[in-house]
Scaffold this motif. Structure first.
Motif, mmCIF file in Angstrom:
data_model
loop_
_atom_site.group_PDB
_atom_site.id
_atom_site.type_symbol
_atom_site.label_atom_id
_atom_site.label_comp_id
_atom_site.label_asym_id
_atom_site.label_seq_id
_atom_site.Cartn_x
_atom_site.Cartn_y
_atom_site.Cartn_z
ATOM 1 N N LYS A 96 0.643 12.406 -17.953
ATOM 2 C CA LYS A 96 2.060 12.047 -17.958
ATOM 3 C C LYS A 96 2.619 12.039 -16.536
ATOM 4 O O LYS A 96 3.400 11.154 -16.165
ATOM 5 N N LYS A 97 2.222 13.012 -15.722
ATOM 6 C CA LYS A 97 2.691 13.058 -14.341
ATOM 7 C C LYS A 97 2.192 11.850 -13.548
ATOM 8 O O LYS A 97 2.918 11.285 -12.722
ATOM 9 N N ILE A 98 0.945 11.463 -13.793
ATOM 10 C CA ILE A 98 0.386 10.298 -13.102
ATOM 11 C C ILE A 98 1.156 9.041 -13.488
ATOM 12 O O ILE A 98 1.525 8.221 -12.636
ATOM 13 N N LEU A 99 1.437 8.878 -14.790
ATOM 14 C CA LEU A 99 2.180 7.709 -15.251
ATOM 15 C C LEU A 99 3.595 7.704 -14.702
ATOM 16 O O LEU A 99 4.135 6.650 -14.353
ATOM 17 N N SER A 100 4.218 8.873 -14.635
ATOM 18 C CA SER A 100 5.580 8.964 -14.109
ATOM 19 C C SER A 100 5.632 8.534 -12.650
ATOM 20 O O SER A 100 6.589 7.907 -12.206
ATOM 21 N N ALA A 101 4.578 8.876 -11.890
ATOM 22 C CA ALA A 101 4.527 8.489 -10.484
ATOM 23 C C ALA A 101 4.303 6.980 -10.328
ATOM 24 O O ALA A 101 4.881 6.336 -9.455
ATOM 25 N N ARG A 102 3.454 6.435 -11.217
ATOM 26 C CA ARG A 102 3.140 5.006 -11.113
ATOM 27 C C ARG A 102 4.232 4.142 -11.732
ATOM 28 O O ARG A 102 4.474 3.014 -11.300
ATOM 29 N N THR A 103 4.863 4.651 -12.801
ATOM 30 C CA THR A 103 5.881 3.899 -13.533
ATOM 31 C C THR A 103 7.092 4.789 -13.737
ATOM 32 O O THR A 103 7.185 5.492 -14.749
ATOM 33 N N PRO A 104 8.031 4.811 -12.793
ATOM 34 C CA PRO A 104 9.163 5.737 -12.856
ATOM 35 C C PRO A 104 9.965 5.657 -14.147
ATOM 36 O O PRO A 104 10.577 6.641 -14.557
ATOM 37 N N LYS A 149 -9.368 5.008 -18.500
ATOM 38 C CA LYS A 149 -10.364 5.988 -18.060
ATOM 39 C C LYS A 149 -10.055 6.520 -16.661
ATOM 40 O O LYS A 149 -10.338 7.684 -16.366
ATOM 41 N N ASP A 150 -9.486 5.670 -15.828
ATOM 42 C CA ASP A 150 -9.125 6.098 -14.479
ATOM 43 C C ASP A 150 -8.077 7.212 -14.524
ATOM 44 O O ASP A 150 -8.225 8.247 -13.871
ATOM 45 N N VAL A 151 -7.027 7.012 -15.317
ATOM 46 C CA VAL A 151 -5.985 8.034 -15.463
ATOM 47 C C VAL A 151 -6.567 9.302 -16.072
ATOM 48 O O VAL A 151 -6.273 10.423 -15.630
ATOM 49 N N LEU A 152 -7.416 9.142 -17.087
ATOM 50 C CA LEU A 152 -8.028 10.296 -17.735
ATOM 51 C C LEU A 152 -8.886 11.096 -16.755
ATOM 52 O O LEU A 152 -8.787 12.330 -16.692
#
Length: 249
Positions: A96-104, A149-152
């Motif tokens: 979730k943190k990775i997605l938040s950084a990539r997609t605010p 898979k990259d995010v995982l």
């Protein structure tokens, strides 16, 4: 504009169910798709995660993607199960943190409950809450398609960097689940209450000429440390299909 934002948020993070804010008025939202400039009618399907529905209902479940961890054990959520659930929850948190950084835009979806979902099964018998039997299980957390898979892998690395002893981390995988037509209800309390609800589902299936075609599915709106609460609210789901007359004759 507010409706469009909520619709896109749901597409990206369908699992984020806010129990304090009703989205009933947004059951069907038209969203402009940027890639092909076409309008798509999005059904938010609030009923799929409604813990207040105690009667048995037929629902249509769309295909979902999950972070998944496989194991086996008794049906009473033992410490092995809880540790696995906690690990999965932690990996999801970093994803979730990775997605938040990539997609605010995803930041608007982060103050809500992440349901933990579990499939229970045994190869030679249907699920029956028998505490003396070891069941296979798959603990799952619903993920948007942009969790790849990259995010995982990055999420796993972050968890292990925080604590190398999280032994379940490397076993977490991405999976896809297609359930379709299903029977669903909810119950509050221990596994004895779950047994009563499961009996209701069996009776309903028999009355409607339906047969079970998938794994027994539970959904919990608690963090892992709260899963052994006697006040736990559980959604129960079973994929079904109609019994054809040719099968009876």
């Amino acid at each position: 504009m507010e409706q469009i934002t909520l619709g896109l948020c749901f597409l990206l993070y369908v699992r984020r169910i806010n129990l304090e804010f009703s989205i009933t008025e947004f059951h069907r939202v038209k969203v402009k798709m940027h890639n092909n400039n076409m309008e798509a009618l999005i059904d938010l399907s609030k009923h799929l995660y409604d813990t207040s529905i105690e009667e048995v209902r037929l629902v249509e479940v769309p295909d979902f993607n999950y972070l998944t961890l496989y194991g086996e054990g008794p049906a009473q959520l033992d410490m092995h199960f809880l540790q696995a659930a906690l690990t999965l929850f932690k990996v999801d948190e970093y994803a979730k943190k990775i997605l938040s950084a990539r997609t605010p835009m995803i930041n608007i979806c982060t103050n809500e409950i992440t349901p933990i979902e579990v499939l229970w099964w045994k190869d030679d018998r249907p699920f029956d809450f028998n505490l003396d039997t070891r069941w296979k299980w798959a603990i799952m957390i619903n993920e948007p398609a942009i969790v790849n898979k990259d995010v995982l892998n990055i999420s796993k690395e972050m968890v292990l960097a925080e604590n190398p002893d999280w032994s379940f981390t490397q076993s977490i995988a991405l999976s896809h689940l297609s359930e379709g037509l299903s029977l669903q209800t909810s119950f509050k309390g221990d596994r004895a209450e779950g047994k009563k609800s499961l009996e209701k589902v069996h009776d309903f299936a028999k009355s409607k000429n339906l047969e079970f075609v998938g794994k027994y599915h539970e959904i919990y709106f608690e963090k892992p440390e709260g899963l052994r609460s006697t006040q736990l609210v559980t959604i129960l789901r079973f994929p079904v299909s109609e019994i054809k007359i040719s099968q009876i004759i």
